[in-house]
Design a protein around this motif. Structure first.
Motif, short mmCIF file in Angstrom:
data_model
loop_
_atom_site.label_atom_id
_atom_site.label_comp_id
_atom_site.label_asym_id
_atom_site.label_seq_id
_atom_site.Cartn_x
_atom_site.Cartn_y
_atom_site.Cartn_z
N LEU A 247 0.83 -1.21 0.00
CA LEU A 247 0.00 0.00 0.00
C LEU A 247 0.86 1.26 0.00
CD1 LEU A 247 -2.82 -1.07 2.47
CD2 LEU A 247 -3.01 -0.77 -0.01
N SER A 248 1.98 1.24 0.72
CA SER A 248 2.86 2.40 0.71
C SER A 248 3.46 2.62 -0.68
CB SER A 248 3.98 2.23 1.74
OG SER A 248 3.48 2.42 3.05
N ASP B 130 0.82 4.13 -2.82
CA ASP B 130 0.65 5.54 -2.46
C ASP B 130 1.75 6.40 -3.08
OD1 ASP B 130 -0.94 7.42 -0.66
OD2 ASP B 130 1.07 7.75 0.12
N HIS C 254 2.96 12.31 0.22
CA HIS C 254 3.48 10.96 0.45
C HIS C 254 3.54 10.63 1.94
CE1 HIS C 254 6.52 13.98 -0.38
NE2 HIS C 254 7.36 13.38 0.42
N ASP C 255 3.76 9.34 2.20
CA ASP C 255 3.73 8.84 3.57
C ASP C 255 4.89 9.40 4.38
OD1 ASP C 255 5.85 7.40 2.50
OD2 ASP C 255 5.09 5.44 3.05
N TYR D 152 -0.12 8.53 6.57
CA TYR D 152 -0.44 8.86 5.18
C TYR D 152 -1.17 10.19 5.16
CZ TYR D 152 0.76 3.97 4.57
OH TYR D 152 1.43 2.77 4.60
N TRP E 66 -5.32 9.87 9.37
CA TRP E 66 -4.51 8.79 8.82
C TRP E 66 -3.16 8.64 9.49
CZ3 TRP E 66 -5.43 9.21 2.77
CH2 TRP E 66 -6.79 9.01 2.50
N LEU F 250 -6.72 4.15 0.82
CA LEU F 250 -5.47 4.38 0.10
C LEU F 250 -5.60 4.05 -1.38
CD1 LEU F 250 -2.81 3.18 2.70
CD2 LEU F 250 -3.39 5.52 2.04
N ARG F 251 -6.36 3.04 -1.71
CA ARG F 251 -6.55 2.73 -3.13
C ARG F 251 -7.38 3.83 -3.81
NH1 ARG F 251 -4.39 -2.07 -4.42
NH2 ARG F 251 -4.02 -3.54 -2.71
N LYS G 170 -7.38 7.00 -2.88
CA LYS G 170 -6.45 8.12 -3.02
C LYS G 170 -5.54 7.91 -4.22
CE LYS G 170 -2.38 10.24 -0.94
NZ LYS G 170 -1.36 10.15 0.12
N TYR G 171 -5.01 6.70 -4.37
CA TYR G 171 -4.15 6.40 -5.52
C TYR G 171 -4.84 6.71 -6.83
CZ TYR G 171 -2.11 3.51 -9.21
OH TYR G 171 -1.60 3.08 -10.41
#
Length: 435
Positions: free
Chosen positions: A26-27, A30, A87-88, A247, A379, A390-391, A393-394
């Motif tokens: 997931l990171s 992202d 970004h994270d 995130y 988050w 997160l998906r 957001k992507y």
């Protein structure tokens, strides 16, 4: 051998708990989405032109396709991700591990044609290494340095693993990276926001260069933060900092995100519109107060502002990349609201920084004054986003730039990467957007 060096060479994907592996995917997703969102900025265009012109090589650049070297590609990708501050990050580091790490691992891994499982192992190793390198560095220096400084050592650690350097050569790579990494002072860019930002691209480039130099026999040991700060490395393999990343729902500095949440709470609770507001007070920690840029003249200044994105949130109910673009910074409604904001430093918020980023907002209107409770950014790892968040957001970042079908293919290639060659992902990323 120091525990950190042993970890670089001994970690196996099978040693890593399943939740850590899932979070790493997931990171990465992202970071890829943020890179897509940042590719249209002037910063990204300039640095990609520079990398192509000045760094000769045979490797294509992220979302570009023109050729450069692994060092140039890491520089360009790192700064492209950093071009959109979405970004994270890791609270104790006051910075971002993935931004310098991922570009270095991508370029070196693609060049060496590694397996997907080896790339994923290097990424997870990098997050664990980077968290500790950052904390060790912050404990040894008085100034607050950018992510690129300790990110260079992080990138070198991942690169040493990917290129299978022996322990002695790895030790030299880490030493070169620490010595040559950009020891840039973060607050200089906070006070005067420009394209240098968090130094992540430069750190990624320095890390790749360090690995290549060490591989050729260049010497550079020891890395002080790795070899002379054992307390920070004792829990390697037991505590997984991959699970403690935050995130960002909004593409601006993390320090502005708690004020945004507090302002949005008042907007929604009391039905406030821009014309209702007479004045705004934001009570928060010192570093957020330093983001005192009510009239930004570029997207860099808008991203490193507290008042401007809070004004955007009050006017529009959210903050998107288009809201803080170069073209958006002259919006008279937003500037008018931003001019009504007063920043107030809070002892309470200061006492909890950097592990917590607190803010509260007081809004005055003709019908009364409204005051929020203390808010934190959304988050954080203590209240993380869902996988669906997160998906979503992507795709919100990637689809408008890459097209939904291309974005979906990248997402699919990342799924199950441990059973594929890295090229299943990297071939999707290292091509022009128009292809």
């Amino acid at each position: 051998m120091p525990a950190a060096l042993d970890f670089i060479h001994s970690l196996s994907l099978s040693d890593i708990p399943a939740p850590v592996r899932a979070q790493a995917e997931l990171s990465l997703l992202d970071l890829i989405g943020v890179a897509a969102g940042g590719i249209g900025t002037r910063l990204s265009q300039i640095i990609r032109d520079h990398a192509h012109t000045e760094f000769g090589g045979h490797l294509p650049m992220l979302f570009d396709g023109r050729h450069t070297s692994a060092t140039g590609g890491a520089l360009a990708a790192g700064m492209t991700i950093d071009a959109l501050d979405a970004h994270d990050g890791f609270n104790p580091a006051k910075g971002h591990i993935g931004c310098p790490l991922f570009p270095a691992a991508l370029m070196l891994g693609h060049e060496a044609n590694v397996a997907g499982r080896d790339f994923l192992t290097a990424i997870i190793l990098g997050y664990e290494f980077g968290a500790r390198a950052a904390m060790a560095q912050h404990a040894t220096v008085p100034d607050y340095h950018t992510s690129g400084s300790w990110g260079a050592v992080t990138a070198a650690a991942a690169g040493a693993r990917l290129l299978q350097l022996d322990p002695d050569t790895t030790r030299h790579a880490l030493g070169i990276a620490e010595y040559h990494g950009p020891r840039s002072q973060m607050m200089r860019c906070i006070d005067t926001p420009t394209m240098v930002k968090d130094g992540s691209g430069w750190g990624s480039m320095a890390g790749v260069s360090a690995v290549k130099l060490a591989q050729s026999g260049f010497t550079g040991a020891p890395a002080i933060t790795v070899e002379e700060a054992p307390d920070f490395w004792a829990d390697l393999g037991n505590r997984w900092y991959m699970l403690e990343q935050y995130y960002k729902p909004y593409p601006v500095c993390r320090w502005a995100q708690a004020p945004i949440e507090a302002a949005l709470h008042l907007r929604q609770s009391h039905g406030l519109g821009p014309d209702d507001i007479t004045s705004i007070e934001i009570h928060t920690f010192h570093e957020s107060v330093r983001l005192a840029m009510p009239t930004p003249d570029s997207t860099e200044a808008a991203q490193y502002s507290t008042s401007f994105p809070v004004a955007v949130a009050l006017a529009r109910g959210t903050v998107t990349p288009s809201d803080i673009s170069d073209a958006a910074v002259s919006d008279p409604t937003i500037l008018g609201l931003a001019s009504k904001i007063k920043m107030v430093e809070s002892d309470h918020a200061n006492a909890h920084f950097p592990l917590k980023r607190f803010a509260r907002v007081i809004i005055t209107t003709p019908r009364g004054q409204f005051e929020s409770d203390w808010h934190e950014p959304l988050w954080d790892h203590t209240a993380p986003p869902s996988e669906a968040d997160l998906r979503m957001k992507y795709h919100a970042l990637a689809d408008p730039v890459l097209g939904h079908d291309t974005a979906a293919r990248i997402e699919e290639s990342l799924s199950g990467l441990d059973k594929k060659p890295l090229s299943a992902l990297s071939d999707q990323l290292l091509r022009p957007i128009s292809a």
